[in-house]
Design a protein around this motif. Sequence first.
Motif, PDB file in Angstrom:
ATOM      1  N   GLY A   1       0.241 -11.434   1.123  1.00  0.00           N
ATOM      2  CA  GLY A   1       0.203 -10.157   1.024  1.00  0.00           C
ATOM      3  C   GLY A   1       1.589  -9.519   1.051  1.00  0.00           C
ATOM      4  N   ALA A   2       2.619 -10.328   1.153  1.00  0.00           N
ATOM      5  CA  ALA A   2       4.013  -9.905   0.925  1.00  0.00           C
ATOM      6  C   ALA A   2       4.346  -9.407  -0.410  1.00  0.00           C
TER       7      ALA A   2
ATOM      8  N   SER B   1       0.868  -1.214   0.077  1.00  0.00           N
ATOM      9  CA  SER B   1      -0.068  -0.029   0.012  1.00  0.00           C
ATOM     10  C   SER B   1       0.922   1.149   0.111  1.00  0.00           C
ATOM     11  N   VAL B   2       1.925   1.150   0.525  1.00  0.00           N
ATOM     12  CA  VAL B   2       3.027   2.273   0.714  1.00  0.00           C
ATOM     13  C   VAL B   2       3.601   2.503  -0.775  1.00  0.00           C
ATOM     14  N   VAL B   3       3.888   1.657  -1.543  1.00  0.00           N
ATOM     15  CA  VAL B   3       4.284   1.636  -3.024  1.00  0.00           C
ATOM     16  C   VAL B   3       3.144   2.585  -3.824  1.00  0.00           C
TER      17      VAL B   3
ATOM     18  N   ALA C   1       7.288  -5.556  -8.788  1.00  0.00           N
ATOM     19  CA  ALA C   1       7.100  -6.758  -7.720  1.00  0.00           C
ATOM     20  C   ALA C   1       5.822  -7.222  -7.840  1.00  0.00           C
ATOM     21  N   PRO C   2       5.559  -8.494  -7.757  1.00  0.00           N
ATOM     22  CA  PRO C   2       4.321  -9.205  -7.340  1.00  0.00           C
ATOM     23  C   PRO C   2       3.996  -9.177  -6.100  1.00  0.00           C
ATOM     24  N   VAL C   3       2.754  -9.399  -5.738  1.00  0.00           N
ATOM     25  CA  VAL C   3       2.573  -9.582  -4.080  1.00  0.00           C
ATOM     26  C   VAL C   3       1.662 -10.835  -4.313  1.00  0.00           C
TER      27      VAL C   3
ATOM     28  N   GLU D   1       1.303  -5.765   9.704  1.00  0.00           N
ATOM     29  CA  GLU D   1       1.799  -4.227   9.674  1.00  0.00           C
ATOM     30  C   GLU D   1       1.247  -3.735   8.375  1.00  0.00           C
ATOM     31  N   ASP D   2       1.337  -4.796   7.415  1.00  0.00           N
ATOM     32  CA  ASP D   2       0.686  -4.496   5.906  1.00  0.00           C
ATOM     33  C   ASP D   2      -0.634  -4.102   5.938  1.00  0.00           C
ATOM     34  N   VAL D   3      -1.455  -4.919   6.717  1.00  0.00           N
ATOM     35  CA  VAL D   3      -2.866  -4.492   6.733  1.00  0.00           C
ATOM     36  C   VAL D   3      -3.008  -3.114   7.429  1.00  0.00           C
TER      37      VAL D   3
END
Length: 548
Positions: free
Chosen positions: A372-373, A330-332, A365-367, A467-469
């Motif tokens: 979700g990485a 989400s930051v990207v 980059a794929p997720v 953290e990603d969430v």
Amino acid sequence: MSIYDEKPWLALYDAGQPAEIVPEFTDALVMFRAAVARAPQAPAILYFDGRISYAELDRLSDGLAGYLAAHGFGAGDRLAVYLQNVPQFVIAILGAWKAGGIAVAVNPMNRAREIGILFADCTPKAVVCHDTTFEETVGALEPGLRPQIVLTTSALAFQTRNDRRLFAATRRVACAGTVDFEAAIAAGGALPPAPSYKPDDIAFLVYTSGTTGVPKGAMNTHGNVTFNAQTYRDWIGLGEGAPILGIAPLFHITGLIGHIAAAFITASPLILAYRFEPGVMLDAIEEHKAAFTIGAITAFIAMMNHPDAAPAKLASMTRIYSGGAPIPPSVVTAFRETFGHYIHNGYGLTETNSPTHVVPLSREAPVDPASGALSIGVPAYNTISWICDDEGRELPVGEVGEIVSQGPMIVPGYWNKPDKTAEAIRNGRFHTGDVGFMDKDGWFYLVDRKKDMINAAGYKVWPREVEDVLYTHPAVREAAVVGVADSYRGETVKAVISLRPGTSATQEEIIAFCKERMAAYKYPRTVEIIDDLPKTVTGKILRRELRG
């Protein structure tokens, strides 16, 4: 034959890009001298309104080398470079090499106790430090730990702008018992015979952060440095003379290789600005037309949330990379919406001389749909990587285990620590301590550090996934997740966040947001909201300080 022997990631390289390269330079000093020879009047360092050409940088470092040699510094001796991102840092490492020695990169945030531990380990003969911190750091050391040669310098040198955002309270300080850095260069001395380094000679000692114990000095060799400088140039496609923004601290392996060595191999100007301040960085990019940088994702988050953030500020940038910590997808996305630039991922450690894995420039980059990485990329030139279990056995595609790598960028070991070396580097393979997996196409993914895994009632929870969430919540600026003691579950999940300017959220709202998006054992049971999360000087969030 295992899937790793088949190297599925080769298909992901950019079209026509080779799997292996032949090192162009034998040592880092030869690499620098090649830049001087072909671009003597080109800028080597841009520091606010200051400019140092490659020819001048050569002369300045000659003067320092002559001074060091005249005062007993010789082959194999260590020069501790205890500085922020200032021109003196680059001059110092070159002076050390020209005098036949080794540069020791020291975190400028370290205090006297930490400096004493490092100096007891590497016993430097000389040190360069800031005049403003000398008295309470190097000057406070016991006489037996203080180096024979102590040079002090001001961050105000080599420029005249004195940007008040950084230097409002900075004054030059006279330090008794030390020699002024610029005066030492002016005094000079006869240059020693030009050293001829072999690829396995040590160029830098770079100390690990010490998060799991006493810091270890990774012995980064000239061969390591020149190989990964070439990896930066050729993999990312750095152009000759394209300005490089020094956003990472120079003492860190990213700064040493992704900034200094990358600038040397391309005869490019290195843009320095003392220390990271988001507004200053945005201005430096615009003023000096930076084309490339690599830094911590927290630095890019700070720039994205600055009031001056706008596409025009980054108009000159053609290549932006990040590494050092997992990057929330989400930051990207948010960064691209703010500036119009995609952040490419990379991965490496102090012990790998910066990158082992990189996302090709032409790809995104794929997720991973399950975790979700965001992928950290594929193995770079001359590199092979595996995912292994605790016994070092290779694991199948998709299984989570330790990332293990082998290649010419791996350091030979740690200074004075043969036991730690044998533990980390086995049969030429470096065991990173990072947990990840590889998909069927050869993309690698970083899950987390082994030591940060949370065991909640028998369930494994990786902080990065939580953290990603959290980063997808519109009010969350930064997030860190840790395990805290729980009388019923053993450990439970705690989140610590800071909020974007002009937004608000309650602890209950954040918990509910996460509960809707992940399994019951993963979502945080407690949330703490603070102004700023603690970080290392390199921008990594310090989870260990949040466990209390």
